[in-house]
Design an enzyme around this catalytic site. Structure first.
Site, short mmCIF file in Angstrom:
data_model
loop_
_atom_site.label_atom_id
_atom_site.label_comp_id
_atom_site.label_asym_id
_atom_site.label_seq_id
_atom_site.Cartn_x
_atom_site.Cartn_y
_atom_site.Cartn_z
N ASP A 94 9.16 3.01 2.33
CA ASP A 94 7.95 3.80 2.60
C ASP A 94 7.66 3.66 4.10
O ASP A 94 7.14 2.66 4.55
CB ASP A 94 6.78 3.29 1.76
CG ASP A 94 5.49 4.09 2.01
OD1 ASP A 94 5.44 4.84 3.00
OD2 ASP A 94 4.55 3.95 1.21
N PHE A 97 0.85 -1.19 0.00
CA PHE A 97 0.00 0.00 0.00
C PHE A 97 0.88 1.23 0.00
O PHE A 97 1.62 1.49 0.96
CB PHE A 97 -0.96 0.06 1.19
CG PHE A 97 -1.85 1.28 1.08
CD1 PHE A 97 -2.98 1.26 0.27
CD2 PHE A 97 -1.53 2.46 1.73
CE1 PHE A 97 -3.77 2.39 0.12
CE2 PHE A 97 -2.32 3.60 1.58
CZ PHE A 97 -3.44 3.57 0.78
N LYS A 124 2.05 11.30 7.25
CA LYS A 124 1.20 11.05 8.42
C LYS A 124 1.62 11.83 9.67
O LYS A 124 1.38 13.02 9.71
CB LYS A 124 1.12 9.54 8.67
CG LYS A 124 0.44 8.83 7.49
CD LYS A 124 -0.38 7.61 7.85
CE LYS A 124 -1.34 7.27 6.72
NZ LYS A 124 -0.93 6.14 5.91
#
Ligand code: PLP
Length: 403
Positions: free
Chosen positions: A225, A140, A254
């Protein structure tokens, strides 16, 4: 208006690209949120790890308000006094030479892809439009067309083609597969150190170390990531530190914005991020002073409140407690720091109904894929509050045993 009214309005006017739990939040503080009817819940998702510092952290809100009253946006046509300081502070903290700021996680992933391609053309002498990037099954990395081009989740791709070429997908956790997939055209390998959205999938120890060796051997960039795993969530500043290695590029997002403001970035050394010349890439809001002031304070909170250490300590404590639950529905409990997955057997009827029951008990968490419940509270959480959560979780599983 009550919760039902808000839900009806949202469902009528908002696109249905999410399936939220029916809790309408209008207030939050630290690890707690309140719904419009005044009920209190413990946030056990932390907005997918974007509020690691806790909701409305007083220091981050203060920095946000102060900067909002000074200057919020200059664009990169001009300079501002916050972006250079964030750049220096985050490079000092992480040990990378340079940073390129963006806004959302997906944009930072796009930036990493563009950087790897440009690097391959300039440093490896690849012909235009020939670079390949290798990613992993069940990855993802976000929702843009290029990123879903290498997703293996049919739901993320259906009806959204045609897709961007230049990507290859290999199994996650399989270093030999990486070595086999590399060709002279390979620019980079893009990987999550722990696949969070896929269900908290943790590769075997030594995987990232082998990846590092293979990338070095073949002159391929190693891109981690760490948008979800980074900045403390897994009990290290970055999850890759568990393997004692350093990727060539790290993607953050985030909780870099402390849950207050979107900001993301790519970090790398000069031979990689130094490939850019003015005009080749950019973003109107990237590096804006409001985001940078918030990110600077968000990083200081992580340091001052020792959130990395707390995630390691409380994660260990909580996983140990969770493993004492005896339930015929639980297949496996696994985690890194405070990124924890409880995998249920398919016969359990899906993780969603457990999340609904936990919500009714005052604990907000979310299923990831069909059979995994993710537990990811803010990193400020204390053992006492984890005990409170544990009693609710234990209660929900106990009720199942007798139903
Ligand atoms: C959330 C996430 C993204 C995408 O971030 P957005 O801000 O939603 O675009 C990318 N990669 C990982 C690992 C993520 O968890």
């Amino acid at each position: 208006m009550n919760a039902k009214n808000y839900i009806a309005i949202e469902d009528k006017y908002g696109a249905h690209n999410y399936h939220p739990l029916d809790v309408v939040i209008d207030k939050a503080k630290g690890i707690w949120v309140w719904d419009v009817e005044g009920r209190r819940y413990l946030d056990f998702l932390s907005s997918y790890s974007a509020v690691n510092q806790g909701h409305c952290h007083p220091r981050i809100v203060k920095a946000l308000k102060a900067q909002a009253g000074r200057v919020t946006l200059t664009s990169r046509a001009f300079r501002n006094d916050q972006w250079p300081l964030l750049a220096k502070e985050i490079c000092t903290l992480t040990g990378y030479d340079m940073i390129l700021p963006m806004n959302s996680g997906a944009e930072a992933v796009e930036t990493a892809i563009k950087t790897a391609r440009k690097w391959a053309c300039q440093k490896k002498g690849l012909a235009q439009d020939t670079a390949e990037i290798i990613a992993c099954r069940n990855n993802f990395h976000g929702r843009t067309v290029s990123i879903i081009s290498f997703s293996t989740e049919p739901l993320y791709r259906r009806d959204f083609g045609p897709f961007t070429p230049g990507f290859k997908v290999i199994p996650f956790g399989d270093a030999e597969a990486l070595e086999r997939a590399i060709t002279p055209r390979t620019a980079a390998f893009l990987v999550e150190p722990c696949q969070a959205e896929a269900g908290i999938l943790i590769p075997a120890p030594g995987y990232l170390k082998k990846v590092r060796e293979i990338c070095d051997k073949h002159g391929v960039l190693f891109i981690a990531d760490e948008i979800q795993t980074g900045l403390g969530r897994t009990g290290k500043l970055f999850a890759y530190e568990y393997e004692g290695i350093k990727p060539d590029m790290v993607i953050v997002g985030k909780s870099l914005g402390g849950g207050c403001y979107p900001i993301s970035a790519v970090l790398a050394d000069e031979p990689v991020l130094g490939v850019y010349k003015p005009g080749e890439h950019g973003s109107t809001f990237g590096g804006n002073p409001l985001a940078c002031a918030v990110a600077r304070e968000s990083l200081r909170v992580i340091r001052d409140e020792k959130l990395v250490q707390n995630a390691a300590r409380q994660g260990k404590y909580f996983i140990k407690k969770l493993k004492t639950i005896r339930s015929r529905h639980i297949k496996e409990i696994r985690g890194m720091g405070l990124l924890i997955g409880v995998e249920l057997f398919p016969e359990a009827g899906g993780a969603r109904r457990f999340c609904e029951a936990l919500k009714d008990a005052g604990l907000l968490c979310k299923e990831t894929h069909d059979n995994v419940i993710r537990f990811a509270p803010p990193l400020i959480i204390t053992p006492k509050d984890l005990d409170w959560a544990f009693d609710r979780i234990k209660g929900v599983f106990a009720a199942e045993e007798y139903s």
